[in-house]
Design a protein around this motif. Structure first.
Motif: not given
Ligand code: SF4
Ligand code: TRP
Length: 400
Positions: A335-337, A296, A326, A305, A292-293, A340, A310-311, A330, A308
């Motif tokens: 929220i946690g990854c 984080r 998201v 995002p 992810t990013d 997400c 995942v985004w 984020c 990342c």
């Molecule tokens: Fe990526 Fe989602 Fe985590 Fe943000 S919260 S770093 S968008 S996985």
């Protein structure tokens, strides 16, 4: 002049992944509702770069072809076949080779590019030089109007267009062409003949494209006119000779927006894929362990995002509302990854479940997919044979 046909091929790479689905297969599924589509496994093309390793070719072909109907390519609508099983492609390739200037082949940009990229392979073969010519034969033999491919294949379709033009120019001018065209117009009856002449004049003298389409539509309706006459007239309308081969157009497939698990393009060689037949546990695991990013590190660190991968998946799989959730979550560390990632996991599972099920049916009973392909080969052969009859005749090879 003919029903509008769409043709595309894929080199057999084995079973397919989500990148293929979002980049190519979804597009095929969309096109099949609108056009007569032909899709084939380009196994000869695979040999042009891998002639030393034919061992996996068949398995790769079947694994790939299973995934087509599994992903929704409908055997009732589309013709699915294997290139090497329709040997007419080879005959057209040979005949086209007679009139293909060597320089044209040498100048196709992929020729030098690929030689540099695949420096470990022996690409100093005729087969590799002739790659675009074989592709032209694939396209021209079905008189395909549209060829859905990615950017990298555009030069090959362009090459095909030039070749078709050259062919029609060389062989479309039979002796007494003008007289034969005029006689063919007469067969349509006085009224229609006059209309056709008017429309043709409008197009040739004023460049009125609408007049040309009207004239073509008029010819489309003349089912009673012998095939040779209609071919002659399609060419004659545009002031040229007989149109034996059809110039195809590219239907550009957008680069897939779906990234691989590491954010790079999804590709087998990067080992960052989710296959269309991936089991649910493995899908969940792959997404959960996705990077992810990097900023984080801790749950309490806010993220971005845009940094990342995942985004990028959310962009494909999530609606506006969830994307907002998201983005908000984020950037504020709300929220946690893992949280997400959960909806992405679910969306991919939902997308893959029916494909995996259908693919499993083909794996359990391979005759199902073999029958689909056998039927596709038959249909393709019939269409190919029509073109080859005209090509042989034009090149002085119809002995019967
Ligand atoms: Fe990526 Fe989602 Fe985590 Fe943000 S919260 S770093 S968008 S996985
Ligand atoms: N060269 C194409 C590719 O690598 C595969 C291919 C072979 C093809 N023949 C074709 C694509 C005819 C479209 C039409 O992707």
């Amino acid at each position: 002049m003919y029903e509008t046909r769409v043709l595309s091929g894929m080199r057999p790479t084995g079973s397919l992944h989500l990148g293929h689905y979002h980049g190519v297969l979804k597009n095929w599924v969309r096109l099949q509702a609108e056009y007569t589509c032909l899709f084939f496994a380009a196994d000869w093309h695979a040999l042009t770069t891998d002639y030393e390793n034919p061992g996996e070719l068949q398995k790769n072909t079947w694994d790939m072809v299973i995934d087509w109907p599994a992903a929704g390519v409908d055997p009732g609508q589309s013709i699915m076949f294997i290139q090497s099983q329709v040997i007419e492609h080879a005959e057209l390739h040979l005949l086209l080779s007679m009139m293909t200037p060597l320089g044209w082949l040498e100048r196709v940009p992929t020729y030098k590019d690929q030689q540099e990229k695949l420096a470990d392979r022996d690409l100093a073969t005729y087969g590799f030089l002739g790659y675009p010519l074989l592709q032209s034969a694939d396209i021209l033999i079905y008189r395909a109007r549209y060829v859905p491919v990615g950017e990298d294949q555009v030069p090959h379709v362009e090459f095909t267009r030039e070749l078709a033009r050259r062919f029609n120019h060389l062989y479309g001018r039979e002796p007494g062409y003008e007289e034969k065209a005029k006689a063919a117009v007469k067969k349509m009856g006085t009224k229609k003949a006059r209309l056709l002449n008017e429309l043709r004049t409008k197009f040739l003298q004023e460049g009125d494209a609408q007049a040309l389409s009207k004239a073509q539509a008029l010819l489309d309706e003349q089912q009673n006119l012998p095939r040779g006459d209609r071919e002659r007239l399609y060419g004659w309308l545009e002031g040229g000779g007989k149109k034996i081969l059809v110039e195809p157009e590219v239907l550009l497939t957008e680069a897939p927006k779906l990234p691989g698990l590491d954010g790079q393009k999804m590709s087998k060689s990067y080992g960052n894929t989710i296959s269309l037949r991936e089991d649910p546990e493995s899908v969940a695991k792959k997404i959960r362990t996705m990077p992810t990013d990097p900023a984080r590190v801790k749950r309490s660190d806010p993220g971005n995002p845009e940094k990342c991968p995942v985004w990028e998946l959310h962009k494909v799989y999530s609606g506006e509302e969830r994307k907002k959730w998201v983005w908000q979550g984020c950037t504020t560390a709300g929220i946690g990854c893992l949280e997400c990632k959960q909806p992405v996991i679910e969306a991919i599972q939902a997308e893959l479940a029916p494909m995996r099920e259908r693919a499993q049916a083909y794996v359990d009973d391979p005759t199902l997919v073999k029958n689909i392909v056998a039927d596709g080969c038959d249909k393709a052969k019939r269409l190919a044979a029509e073109t080859m009859r005209d090509v042989r005749e034009a090149m002085g090879l119809s002995y019967t």
